[in-house]
Design a protein around this motif. Structure first.
Motif, PDB file in Angstrom:
ATOM      1  N   SER A  23       0.822  -1.206   0.000  1.00 54.31           N
ATOM      2  CA  SER A  23       0.000   0.000   0.000  1.00 54.31           C
ATOM      3  C   SER A  23       0.862   1.265   0.000  1.00 54.31           C
ATOM      4  O   SER A  23       1.958   1.296   0.583  1.00 54.31           O
ATOM      5  CB  SER A  23      -0.943  -0.014   1.202  1.00 54.31           C
ATOM      6  OG  SER A  23      -0.214  -0.143   2.400  1.00 54.31           O
ATOM      7  N   GLN A  24       0.349   2.290  -0.679  1.00 60.86           N
ATOM      8  CA  GLN A  24       1.032   3.561  -0.852  1.00 60.86           C
ATOM      9  C   GLN A  24       0.186   4.691  -0.266  1.00 60.86           C
ATOM     10  O   GLN A  24      -1.043   4.585  -0.209  1.00 60.86           O
ATOM     11  CB  GLN A  24       1.251   3.825  -2.345  1.00 60.86           C
ATOM     12  CG  GLN A  24       2.025   2.735  -3.067  1.00 60.86           C
ATOM     13  CD  GLN A  24       3.442   2.627  -2.567  1.00 60.86           C
ATOM     14  OE1 GLN A  24       4.155   3.627  -2.478  1.00 60.86           O
ATOM     15  NE2 GLN A  24       3.869   1.414  -2.201  1.00 60.86           N
ATOM     16  N   PRO A  25       0.823   5.792   0.122  1.00 61.39           N
ATOM     17  CA  PRO A  25       0.026   6.945   0.609  1.00 61.39           C
ATOM     18  C   PRO A  25      -1.029   7.391  -0.402  1.00 61.39           C
ATOM     19  O   PRO A  25      -2.108   7.843  -0.007  1.00 61.39           O
ATOM     20  CB  PRO A  25       1.090   8.014   0.835  1.00 61.39           C
ATOM     21  CG  PRO A  25       2.320   7.242   1.194  1.00 61.39           C
ATOM     22  CD  PRO A  25       2.272   6.008   0.332  1.00 61.39           C
ATOM     23  N   SER A  26      -0.739   7.214  -1.690  1.00 63.32           N
ATOM     24  CA  SER A  26      -1.716   7.604  -2.715  1.00 63.32           C
ATOM     25  C   SER A  26      -2.948   6.697  -2.734  1.00 63.32           C
ATOM     26  O   SER A  26      -3.944   7.014  -3.391  1.00 63.32           O
ATOM     27  CB  SER A  26      -1.064   7.597  -4.102  1.00 63.32           C
ATOM     28  OG  SER A  26      -0.542   6.306  -4.385  1.00 63.32           O
ATOM     29  N   ASP A  27      -2.885   5.573  -2.019  1.00 62.02           N
ATOM     30  CA  ASP A  27      -4.066   4.706  -1.894  1.00 62.02           C
ATOM     31  C   ASP A  27      -5.044   5.238  -0.848  1.00 62.02           C
ATOM     32  O   ASP A  27      -6.148   4.694  -0.691  1.00 62.02           O
ATOM     33  CB  ASP A  27      -3.649   3.278  -1.492  1.00 62.02           C
ATOM     34  CG  ASP A  27      -2.842   2.566  -2.566  1.00 62.02           C
ATOM     35  OD1 ASP A  27      -1.959   1.745  -2.205  1.00 62.02           O
ATOM     36  OD2 ASP A  27      -3.071   2.827  -3.766  1.00 62.02           O
ATOM     37  N   SER A  28      -4.652   6.271  -0.130  1.00 63.35           N
ATOM     38  CA  SER A  28      -5.535   6.848   0.896  1.00 63.35           C
ATOM     39  C   SER A  28      -6.775   7.424   0.213  1.00 63.35           C
ATOM     40  O   SER A  28      -6.681   8.343  -0.602  1.00 63.35           O
ATOM     41  CB  SER A  28      -4.805   7.943   1.670  1.00 63.35           C
ATOM     42  OG  SER A  28      -3.692   7.408   2.355  1.00 63.35           O
ATOM     43  N   ALA A  29      -7.923   6.871   0.546  1.00 61.90           N
ATOM     44  CA  ALA A  29      -9.178   7.224  -0.118  1.00 61.90           C
ATOM     45  C   ALA A  29     -10.296   6.457   0.583  1.00 61.90           C
ATOM     46  O   ALA A  29     -10.051   5.687   1.513  1.00 61.90           O
ATOM     47  CB  ALA A  29      -9.142   6.838  -1.596  1.00 61.90           C
ATOM     48  N   THR A  30     -11.504   6.650   0.113  1.00 60.81           N
ATOM     49  CA  THR A  30     -12.620   5.834   0.562  1.00 60.81           C
ATOM     50  C   THR A  30     -12.870   4.755  -0.483  1.00 60.81           C
ATOM     51  O   THR A  30     -12.908   5.037  -1.690  1.00 60.81           O
ATOM     52  CB  THR A  30     -13.885   6.687   0.763  1.00 60.81           C
ATOM     53  OG1 THR A  30     -13.645   7.639   1.793  1.00 60.81           O
ATOM     54  CG2 THR A  30     -15.077   5.819   1.161  1.00 60.81           C
ATOM     55  N   TYR A  31     -13.027   3.524  -0.022  1.00 61.24           N
ATOM     56  CA  TYR A  31     -13.228   2.387  -0.926  1.00 61.24           C
ATOM     57  C   TYR A  31     -14.678   1.915  -0.805  1.00 61.24           C
ATOM     58  O   TYR A  31     -15.166   1.616   0.290  1.00 61.24           O
ATOM     59  CB  TYR A  31     -12.243   1.261  -0.594  1.00 61.24           C
ATOM     60  CG  TYR A  31     -10.847   1.652  -1.025  1.00 61.24           C
ATOM     61  CD1 TYR A  31     -10.069   2.500  -0.238  1.00 61.24           C
ATOM     62  CD2 TYR A  31     -10.329   1.235  -2.247  1.00 61.24           C
ATOM     63  CE1 TYR A  31      -8.804   2.906  -0.652  1.00 61.24           C
ATOM     64  CE2 TYR A  31      -9.069   1.628  -2.666  1.00 61.24           C
ATOM     65  CZ  TYR A  31      -8.323   2.470  -1.857  1.00 61.24           C
ATOM     66  OH  TYR A  31      -7.081   2.880  -2.274  1.00 61.24           O
ATOM     67  N   LEU A  32     -15.323   1.890  -1.942  1.00 59.55           N
ATOM     68  CA  LEU A  32     -16.746   1.546  -1.993  1.00 59.55           C
ATOM     69  C   LEU A  32     -16.917   0.196  -2.670  1.00 59.55           C
ATOM     70  O   LEU A  32     -16.370  -0.026  -3.745  1.00 59.55           O
ATOM     71  CB  LEU A  32     -17.510   2.591  -2.811  1.00 59.55           C
ATOM     72  CG  LEU A  32     -17.309   4.061  -2.464  1.00 59.55           C
ATOM     73  CD1 LEU A  32     -17.946   4.952  -3.515  1.00 59.55           C
ATOM     74  CD2 LEU A  32     -17.912   4.358  -1.100  1.00 59.55           C
ATOM     75  N   CYS A  33     -17.660  -0.689  -2.048  1.00 61.04           N
ATOM     76  CA  CYS A  33     -18.068  -1.877  -2.786  1.00 61.04           C
ATOM     77  C   CYS A  33     -19.455  -1.607  -3.375  1.00 61.04           C
ATOM     78  O   CYS A  33     -20.240  -0.820  -2.828  1.00 61.04           O
ATOM     79  CB  CYS A  33     -18.058  -3.125  -1.919  1.00 61.04           C
ATOM     80  SG  CYS A  33     -19.260  -3.147  -0.593  1.00 61.04           S
ATOM     81  N   ALA A  34     -19.727  -2.245  -4.491  1.00 60.71           N
ATOM     82  CA  ALA A  34     -21.016  -2.074  -5.151  1.00 60.71           C
ATOM     83  C   ALA A  34     -21.422  -3.392  -5.769  1.00 60.71           C
ATOM     84  O   ALA A  34     -20.581  -4.215  -6.124  1.00 60.71           O
ATOM     85  CB  ALA A  34     -20.949  -0.982  -6.213  1.00 60.71           C
TER      86      ALA A  34
END
Lengths: 110, 111
Positions: free
Chosen positions: B79-90
């Protein structure tokens, strides 16, 4: 790479006014959608559109809302008589199988 | 019972860690599964799409679906700092057009 484009990126409107949010879906997609995301909340389905008609809509999508595909490329969401609680990010999406989203229009109703 | 559930986080991990994000759904009619990444005030960006049980890999991302348990996962390696985000499953039903989203898990990858 094809993408869904939305305009405007930010719209401020007075309560009671009508707004039209615009979208250009990916050209070979057949299904089009509008979703809404109130700040800090989940992405909520509003409506899906296929073959020039609404195929599915949620409880949120009441008579205040309408969608249209006025020509071969644009897909619009109209909100009549906006309310304060309509303030949200509105996302357009299109799909063949999986859905691709635009960057959204931030609607602020004041 | 909500149709799609996710732990909202936030989940904080050090750079280089393996991240596991999970999602459960209630309706066995859901047959198509997606993971999206969403940066603040941006549109959801499709990461993975699958319709069968098992694993699907794409670069550092692996999606895992267990239809018998109604459980889907996303693994992020290195994992990278740029992976910092909200992850949504759909998810979507086989004959439906509506994509149903979970509330998202906020991930922070710390340098």
């Amino acid at each position: 790479e094809p993408e869904v484009t939305q305009t405007p990126s930010h719209q401020v409107t007075q309560m009671g006014q009508e707004v039209i949010l615009r979208c250009v879906p990916i050209s070979n997609h057949l299904y089009f959608y509008w979703y809404r995301q109130i700040l800090g909340q989940k992405v909520e389905f509003l409506v899906s559109f296929y073959n020039n008609e609404i195929s599915e809509k949620s409880e949120i999508f009441d008579d205040q809302f309408s969608v249209e595909r006025p020509d071969g490329s644009n897909f619009t969401l109209k909100i009549r008589s906006t309310k304060l609680e309509d303030s949200a990010m509105y996302f357009c999406a299109s799909s063949a199988t999986e859905a691709f989203f635009g960057q959204g229009t931030r609607l602020t109703v004041v | 019972q909500k149709e799609v559930e996710q732990d909202p986080g936030p989940l904080s991990v050090p750079e280089g860690a393996i991240v596991s994000l999970n999602c459960t759904y209630s309706n066995s009619a859901f047959q198509y599964f997606m993971w999206y990444r969403q940066y603040s005030r941006k549109g959801p960006e499709l990461l993975m799409y699958t319709y069968s049980s098992g694993n699907k890999e794409d670069g550092r991302f692996t999606a895992q679906v267990d239809k018998s348990s109604k459980y889907i996962s996303l693994f992020i390696r290195d994992s990278q700092p740029s992976d910092s985000a909200t992850y949504l499953c759909a998810t979507r039903k086989i004959n439906g057009q509506n994509f149903v989203f979970g509330p998202g898990t906020r991930l922070s990858v710390l340098p």
